[in-house]
Design a protein around this motif. Sequence first.
Motif, PDB file in Angstrom:
ATOM      1  N   THR A  72       0.109  14.880   0.320  1.00 43.37           N
ATOM      2  CA  THR A  72      -0.006  15.394   1.697  1.00 43.37           C
ATOM      3  C   THR A  72       0.037  16.914   1.618  1.00 43.37           C
ATOM      4  OG1 THR A  72       2.370  15.615   2.093  1.00 43.37           O
ATOM      5  CG2 THR A  72       1.384  13.431   2.518  1.00 43.37           C
ATOM      6  N   ALA A  73      -0.130  17.570   2.791  1.00 43.26           N
ATOM      7  CA  ALA A  73      -0.075  19.042   2.833  1.00 43.26           C
ATOM      8  C   ALA A  73       1.290  19.534   2.364  1.00 43.26           C
ATOM      9  CB  ALA A  73      -0.369  19.529   4.250  1.00 43.26           C
ATOM     10  N   GLU A  74       2.301  18.663   2.451  1.00 39.85           N
ATOM     11  CA  GLU A  74       3.665  19.063   2.067  1.00 39.85           C
ATOM     12  C   GLU A  74       3.943  18.848   0.586  1.00 39.85           C
ATOM     13  OE1 GLU A  74       3.218  17.378   5.129  1.00 39.85           O
ATOM     14  OE2 GLU A  74       3.304  19.428   5.940  1.00 39.85           O
ATOM     15  N   SER A  75       3.026  18.207  -0.126  1.00 41.79           N
ATOM     16  CA  SER A  75       3.242  18.012  -1.573  1.00 41.79           C
ATOM     17  C   SER A  75       3.280  19.391  -2.236  1.00 41.79           C
ATOM     18  CB  SER A  75       2.110  17.183  -2.174  1.00 41.79           C
ATOM     19  OG  SER A  75       2.008  15.930  -1.545  1.00 41.79           O
ATOM     20  N   GLY A  76       3.918  19.500  -3.342  1.00 42.81           N
ATOM     21  CA  GLY A  76       4.059  20.814  -3.990  1.00 42.81           C
ATOM     22  C   GLY A  76       2.726  21.335  -4.511  1.00 42.81           C
ATOM     23  N   PRO A  77       2.612  22.677  -4.675  1.00 39.82           N
ATOM     24  CA  PRO A  77       1.374  23.277  -5.161  1.00 39.82           C
ATOM     25  C   PRO A  77       0.941  22.744  -6.524  1.00 39.82           C
ATOM     26  CG  PRO A  77       3.109  24.951  -4.863  1.00 39.82           C
ATOM     27  CD  PRO A  77       3.639  23.657  -4.352  1.00 39.82           C
ATOM     28  N   GLU A  78       1.912  22.415  -7.376  1.00 39.91           N
ATOM     29  CA  GLU A  78       1.521  21.909  -8.708  1.00 39.91           C
ATOM     30  C   GLU A  78       0.808  20.577  -8.608  1.00 39.91           C
ATOM     31  OE1 GLU A  78       4.726  21.803 -11.531  1.00 39.91           O
ATOM     32  OE2 GLU A  78       5.022  23.963 -11.201  1.00 39.91           O
ATOM     33  N   GLN A  79       1.347  19.703  -7.771  1.00 39.24           N
ATOM     34  CA  GLN A  79       0.726  18.374  -7.600  1.00 39.24           C
ATOM     35  C   GLN A  79      -0.649  18.511  -6.971  1.00 39.24           C
ATOM     36  OE1 GLN A  79       3.857  16.219  -5.400  1.00 39.24           O
ATOM     37  NE2 GLN A  79       3.416  14.581  -6.855  1.00 39.24           N
ATOM     38  N   LEU A  80      -0.741  19.355  -5.926  1.00 44.34           N
ATOM     39  CA  LEU A  80      -2.025  19.537  -5.235  1.00 44.34           C
ATOM     40  C   LEU A  80      -3.056  20.102  -6.215  1.00 44.34           C
ATOM     41  CD1 LEU A  80      -0.785  21.015  -1.813  1.00 44.34           C
ATOM     42  CD2 LEU A  80      -1.755  18.740  -2.184  1.00 44.34           C
ATOM     43  N   ALA A  81      -2.632  21.107  -6.983  1.00 50.19           N
ATOM     44  CA  ALA A  81      -3.564  21.742  -7.925  1.00 50.19           C
ATOM     45  C   ALA A  81      -4.032  20.735  -8.975  1.00 50.19           C
ATOM     46  CB  ALA A  81      -2.901  22.954  -8.584  1.00 50.19           C
ATOM     47  N   GLY A  82      -3.100  19.908  -9.461  1.00 49.75           N
ATOM     48  CA  GLY A  82      -3.446  18.945 -10.504  1.00 49.75           C
ATOM     49  C   GLY A  82      -4.603  18.042 -10.073  1.00 49.75           C
ATOM     50  N   ILE A  83      -4.511  17.528  -8.845  1.00 52.04           N
ATOM     51  CA  ILE A  83      -5.562  16.620  -8.358  1.00 52.04           C
ATOM     52  C   ILE A  83      -6.821  17.403  -7.968  1.00 52.04           C
ATOM     53  CG2 ILE A  83      -6.179  14.956  -6.552  1.00 52.04           C
ATOM     54  CD1 ILE A  83      -4.140  13.845  -8.509  1.00 52.04           C
ATOM     55  N   ALA A  84      -6.626  18.501  -7.235  1.00 55.89           N
ATOM     56  CA  ALA A  84      -7.794  19.258  -6.719  1.00 55.89           C
ATOM     57  C   ALA A  84      -8.651  19.786  -7.862  1.00 55.89           C
ATOM     58  CB  ALA A  84      -7.319  20.401  -5.821  1.00 55.89           C
ATOM     59  N   ILE A  85      -8.006  20.273  -8.899  1.00 51.23           N
ATOM     60  CA  ILE A  85      -8.753  20.889 -10.003  1.00 51.23           C
ATOM     61  C   ILE A  85      -9.501  19.830 -10.821  1.00 51.23           C
ATOM     62  CG2 ILE A  85      -8.479  22.195 -12.168  1.00 51.23           C
ATOM     63  CD1 ILE A  85      -6.228  23.746 -10.739  1.00 51.23           C
ATOM     64  N   ALA A  86      -8.933  18.628 -10.878  1.00 50.10           N
ATOM     65  CA  ALA A  86      -9.579  17.566 -11.667  1.00 50.10           C
ATOM     66  C   ALA A  86     -10.655  16.827 -10.874  1.00 50.10           C
ATOM     67  CB  ALA A  86      -8.520  16.571 -12.142  1.00 50.10           C
TER      68      ALA A  86
END
Length: 252
Positions: A72-86
């Motif tokens: 979600t928007a509240e998930s941490g930046p590391e988690q968001l980056a991990g999925i978004a970048i892949a």
Amino acid sequence: MGGEARAVVGAGISSRGEWGMVLTGVVAMDGPSGTGKSTVSRRLARELSAAYLDTGAMYRAATLACLRAGLTAESGPEQLAGIAIAADLESVTDPAAPRILLAGTDVESEIRDQPVTQAVSAVSAVPEVREALVARQRALIEKALAEGRGIVVEGRDIGSVVAPDAGLKVYLTASEEVRAARRARQDLKAGRRADGAAVLADVQRRDRLDSTRKTSPLHAAPDALVLDTDELSVDAVHAELLRLVGERGLVG
Ligand code: DC
């Protein structure tokens, strides 16, 4: 981002624009949402037989990948980056039918829905996500130029970060009320529910988040031409853009 940037240029683009003119360089179109950026960028690209890149669609599709992964928007930046970048993204840069594919499927409609619109500012504020998407955007620009085509690129940081050497940089603005009314009309046209007050609140929320984030906040590049579209029709903006690309020697 999984692999290198990919672009598909659809068939059906005539080799010459309506007036026999073709774009020979990069046009950077920045500004907040609801300023008419997409409409005028696509029209300019079509008329000048250029490619068209909607960078907002890339941030939206990366956000959709995060939501599908249960973040979600509240998930941490590391988690968001991990999925978004892949995320496996593919941009179709044909201005007659621009699309974005996620894992090989067209998600053009889903990325405009409320859950993505709600979460996209959080995902696009993560520096690692921006770094990865900016690299892909630059690769797509290089690809168009290497094919001998110009490209119209729209977003928030195109003139300031992605393509600081663009031959023309335009920053479109309009009042919050006018932008919210345009967004609501677009939503209705696309069959999405549009409550005027909610759309205005969302425009204000995204403006605040996009212009106060630490990495590449929304602002006009110092050498961008600022066009206020409150009182300007699409035709008037288009005519002004054609005049500007001619003046800059960006048409052949
Ligand atoms: O243009 P749009 O509304 O589809 O953009 C969606 C979001 O993506 C917007 O809230 C800001 C972000 N964005 C960005 O940070 N940088 C870009 N170059 C394009 C969009």
